[in-house]
Design a protein around this motif. Structure first.
Motif, PDB file in Angstrom:
ATOM      1  N   SER A   1       0.881  -1.299   0.168  1.00 60.87           N
ATOM      2  CA  SER A   1       0.071  -0.015  -0.156  1.00 60.87           C
ATOM      3  C   SER A   1       0.991   1.346  -0.120  1.00 60.87           C
ATOM      4  CB  SER A   1      -0.943   0.109   1.296  1.00 60.87           C
ATOM      5  OG  SER A   1      -1.779  -1.105   1.243  1.00 60.87           O
ATOM      6  N   GLN A   2       0.238   2.430  -0.399  1.00 58.69           N
ATOM      7  CA  GLN A   2       1.145   3.709  -0.500  1.00 58.69           C
ATOM      8  C   GLN A   2       1.357   4.013   1.097  1.00 58.69           C
ATOM      9  OE1 GLN A   2      -1.790   6.593  -2.145  1.00 58.69           O
ATOM     10  NE2 GLN A   2      -0.457   8.410  -1.610  1.00 58.69           N
ATOM     11  N   PRO A   3       2.349   4.567   1.288  1.00 60.42           N
ATOM     12  CA  PRO A   3       2.706   4.871   2.514  1.00 60.42           C
ATOM     13  C   PRO A   3       1.818   5.586   3.469  1.00 60.42           C
ATOM     14  CG  PRO A   3       4.800   4.943   1.200  1.00 60.42           C
ATOM     15  CD  PRO A   3       3.812   4.633   0.375  1.00 60.42           C
ATOM     16  N   TYR A   4       1.153   6.884   2.574  1.00 60.93           N
ATOM     17  CA  TYR A   4       0.317   7.658   3.185  1.00 60.93           C
ATOM     18  C   TYR A   4      -0.906   6.825   3.780  1.00 60.93           C
ATOM     19  CZ  TYR A   4      -3.951  10.599   3.931  1.00 60.93           C
ATOM     20  OH  TYR A   4      -4.827  11.083   4.367  1.00 60.93           O
ATOM     21  N   THR A   5      -1.511   5.853   2.988  1.00 54.77           N
ATOM     22  CA  THR A   5      -2.419   4.911   3.566  1.00 54.77           C
ATOM     23  C   THR A   5      -2.225   3.978   4.666  1.00 54.77           C
ATOM     24  OG1 THR A   5      -3.132   4.717   1.030  1.00 54.77           O
ATOM     25  CG2 THR A   5      -4.063   3.059   2.587  1.00 54.77           C
ATOM     26  N   VAL A   6      -1.024   3.537   4.602  1.00 55.78           N
ATOM     27  CA  VAL A   6      -0.512   2.744   5.794  1.00 55.78           C
ATOM     28  C   VAL A   6      -0.628   3.652   7.021  1.00 55.78           C
ATOM     29  CG1 VAL A   6       1.343   1.529   6.836  1.00 55.78           C
ATOM     30  CG2 VAL A   6       0.827   1.163   4.337  1.00 55.78           C
ATOM     31  N   ALA A   7       0.203   5.067   6.831  1.00 48.26           N
ATOM     32  CA  ALA A   7       0.005   6.047   7.992  1.00 48.26           C
ATOM     33  C   ALA A   7      -1.170   6.157   8.273  1.00 48.26           C
ATOM     34  CB  ALA A   7       0.872   7.255   7.393  1.00 48.26           C
ATOM     35  N   PHE A   8      -2.018   6.650   7.288  1.00 53.04           N
ATOM     36  CA  PHE A   8      -3.539   6.949   7.804  1.00 53.04           C
ATOM     37  C   PHE A   8      -4.334   5.871   8.481  1.00 53.04           C
ATOM     38  CE2 PHE A   8      -7.907   7.110   7.075  1.00 53.04           C
ATOM     39  CZ  PHE A   8      -8.440   8.532   7.231  1.00 53.04           C
ATOM     40  N   MET A   9      -4.123   4.591   8.046  1.00 52.45           N
ATOM     41  CA  MET A   9      -4.904   3.563   8.672  1.00 52.45           C
ATOM     42  C   MET A   9      -4.260   3.523  10.093  1.00 52.45           C
ATOM     43  SD  MET A   9      -5.359   1.057   5.549  1.00 52.45           S
ATOM     44  CE  MET A   9      -6.763   0.101   6.430  1.00 52.45           C
ATOM     45  N   THR A  10      -2.933   3.251  10.184  1.00 58.19           N
ATOM     46  CA  THR A  10      -2.141   3.323  11.627  1.00 58.19           C
ATOM     47  C   THR A  10      -2.825   4.365  12.455  1.00 58.19           C
ATOM     48  OG1 THR A  10      -0.681   2.417  10.188  1.00 58.19           O
ATOM     49  CG2 THR A  10       0.018   2.809  12.661  1.00 58.19           C
ATOM     50  N   GLN A  11      -2.564   5.557  12.022  1.00 55.96           N
ATOM     51  CA  GLN A  11      -3.021   6.698  13.070  1.00 55.96           C
ATOM     52  C   GLN A  11      -4.403   6.539  13.334  1.00 55.96           C
ATOM     53  OE1 GLN A  11      -1.792  10.992  12.607  1.00 55.96           O
ATOM     54  NE2 GLN A  11      -3.405  11.194  11.514  1.00 55.96           N
ATOM     55  N   ALA A  12      -5.420   6.138  12.435  1.00 51.19           N
ATOM     56  CA  ALA A  12      -6.768   5.931  12.684  1.00 51.19           C
ATOM     57  C   ALA A  12      -7.010   4.834  13.817  1.00 51.19           C
ATOM     58  CB  ALA A  12      -7.438   5.569  11.426  1.00 51.19           C
ATOM     59  N   LEU A  13      -6.090   4.029  13.938  1.00 48.92           N
ATOM     60  CA  LEU A  13      -6.272   2.825  14.957  1.00 48.92           C
ATOM     61  C   LEU A  13      -6.151   3.542  16.483  1.00 48.92           C
ATOM     62  CD1 LEU A  13      -4.248  -0.059  13.463  1.00 48.92           C
ATOM     63  CD2 LEU A  13      -6.642  -0.126  13.719  1.00 48.92           C
ATOM     64  N   GLU A  14      -5.594   4.791  16.398  1.00 52.90           N
ATOM     65  CA  GLU A  14      -5.330   5.524  17.735  1.00 52.90           C
ATOM     66  C   GLU A  14      -4.617   4.556  18.757  1.00 52.90           C
ATOM     67  OE1 GLU A  14      -9.012   7.547  19.227  1.00 52.90           O
ATOM     68  OE2 GLU A  14      -9.130   8.532  17.185  1.00 52.90           O
ATOM     69  N   LEU A  15      -3.347   3.988  18.469  1.00 53.98           N
ATOM     70  CA  LEU A  15      -2.908   3.276  19.280  1.00 53.98           C
ATOM     71  C   LEU A  15      -2.113   3.914  20.572  1.00 53.98           C
ATOM     72  CD1 LEU A  15      -1.045   1.260  16.457  1.00 53.98           C
ATOM     73  CD2 LEU A  15      -3.129   0.383  17.792  1.00 53.98           C
ATOM     74  N   LYS A  16      -2.237   3.084  21.863  1.00 53.40           N
ATOM     75  CA  LYS A  16      -1.775   3.650  23.109  1.00 53.40           C
ATOM     76  C   LYS A  16      -1.375   2.396  23.641  1.00 53.40           C
ATOM     77  CE  LYS A  16      -4.869   7.512  23.303  1.00 53.40           C
ATOM     78  NZ  LYS A  16      -6.203   6.923  22.474  1.00 53.40           N
ATOM     79  N   GLY A  17      -0.172   2.283  24.256  1.00 56.55           N
ATOM     80  CA  GLY A  17       0.334   1.024  24.955  1.00 56.55           C
ATOM     81  C   GLY A  17       0.558   0.037  24.157  1.00 56.55           C
ATOM     82  N   ARG A  18       0.263  -1.192  24.704  1.00 63.59           N
ATOM     83  CA  ARG A  18       0.678  -2.366  23.764  1.00 63.59           C
ATOM     84  C   ARG A  18      -0.616  -2.969  23.514  1.00 63.59           C
ATOM     85  NH1 ARG A  18       4.481  -6.416  22.146  1.00 63.59           N
ATOM     86  NH2 ARG A  18       3.833  -8.373  22.533  1.00 63.59           N
TER      87      ARG A  18
END
Ligand code: SAM
Length: 212
Positions: free
Chosen positions: A59-76
């Protein structure tokens, strides 16, 4: 190797609206050129999707970054990814400290990425199978990320998502999809945010498209 190119890519991601520092940090670390075929390595740090064979893409890096950011990850968090492909998205999640399970329906990709992970020392559970039915054995998941586009949200994935968890999934027709960012409020209550205009390869399986 290619550190400057990764910094340039991170600057592009920032200008496109990626603000999560942990996501940006992971993009500085994970070497995308190791996840693409040799012949196109020179393009690994351009913000474009690239072919990885058999009509599939990293996938396009922006798409990977967008989806990862949308997951709102905190901790493990415990994360289920559908569509391992090259392994780049999962590697970003592992770099961010997540416990990752990733399913791929194409045996060749599954094996190739397992070998790459063994060589690079990336620790994730890579599973061969149809991701539209999820992976009940390790459910529930704090987050689910689907990196292929389906006609609807697979019901089994909604079931395997923990209450309070989030799922990011492109849904639409075969040409264009809307990214759905779903939060599971209770066993039968969900809130959905949407972002338009994404283009993924098809999600094929029991709760996806029925053919290539
Ligand atoms: N996350 C990948 C990466 O970082 O390279 C993106 C790979 S590509 C856009 C989508 C992948 O989903 C393909 O490798 C395809 O074979 C896979 N796929 C499609 N339907 C699937 C399914 N039902 N279960 C698991 N994988 C599937």
């Amino acid at each position: 190797m290619y550190e400057d190119r990764r910094e340039d890519l991170v600057n592009v991601l920032k200008t496109r609206g990626i603000t999560d520092e942990n996501v940006l940090r992971a993009f500085l670390k994970v070497e995308r050129h190791l996840f693409v075929p040799d012949i196109i390595k020179a393009h690994a740090y351009s913000d474009v999707a690239l072919p990885i064979g058999q009509e599939q893409t990293i996938s396009q890096p922006y798409t990977v970054a967008f989806m990862t950011q949308a997951l709102e990850l905190k901790g493990r968090s415990k994360i289920l990814e559908i569509g391992t492909g090259s392994g780049f998205q999962a590697a970003i999640l592992v770099e961010m400290g997540m416990k990752v399970y990733s399913i791929e329906r194409n045996y060749e990709f599954h094996q190739k990425t397992q070998k790459l992970y063994d060589n690079l020392g990336i620790r994730a559970a890579l599973i061969y199978g149809d991701g539209t039915i999820g992976w009940q054995e390790s459910a529930p998941y704090d987050r689910i990320i689907v990196t292929a586009g389906g006609p609807e949200v697979p019901k089994r994935l909604l079931k395997q998502l923990a209450v309070g968890g989030k799922m990011v999934i492109p849904v639409g027709d075969r040409n264009i999809q809307t990214m759905q960012i779903i939060t599971k409020i209770s066993d039968d209550e969900f809130s959905i945010k949407e972002a338009p205009n994404f283009k993924f390869v098809p999600l094929i399986g029991k709760e996806g498209w029925k053919s290539e």
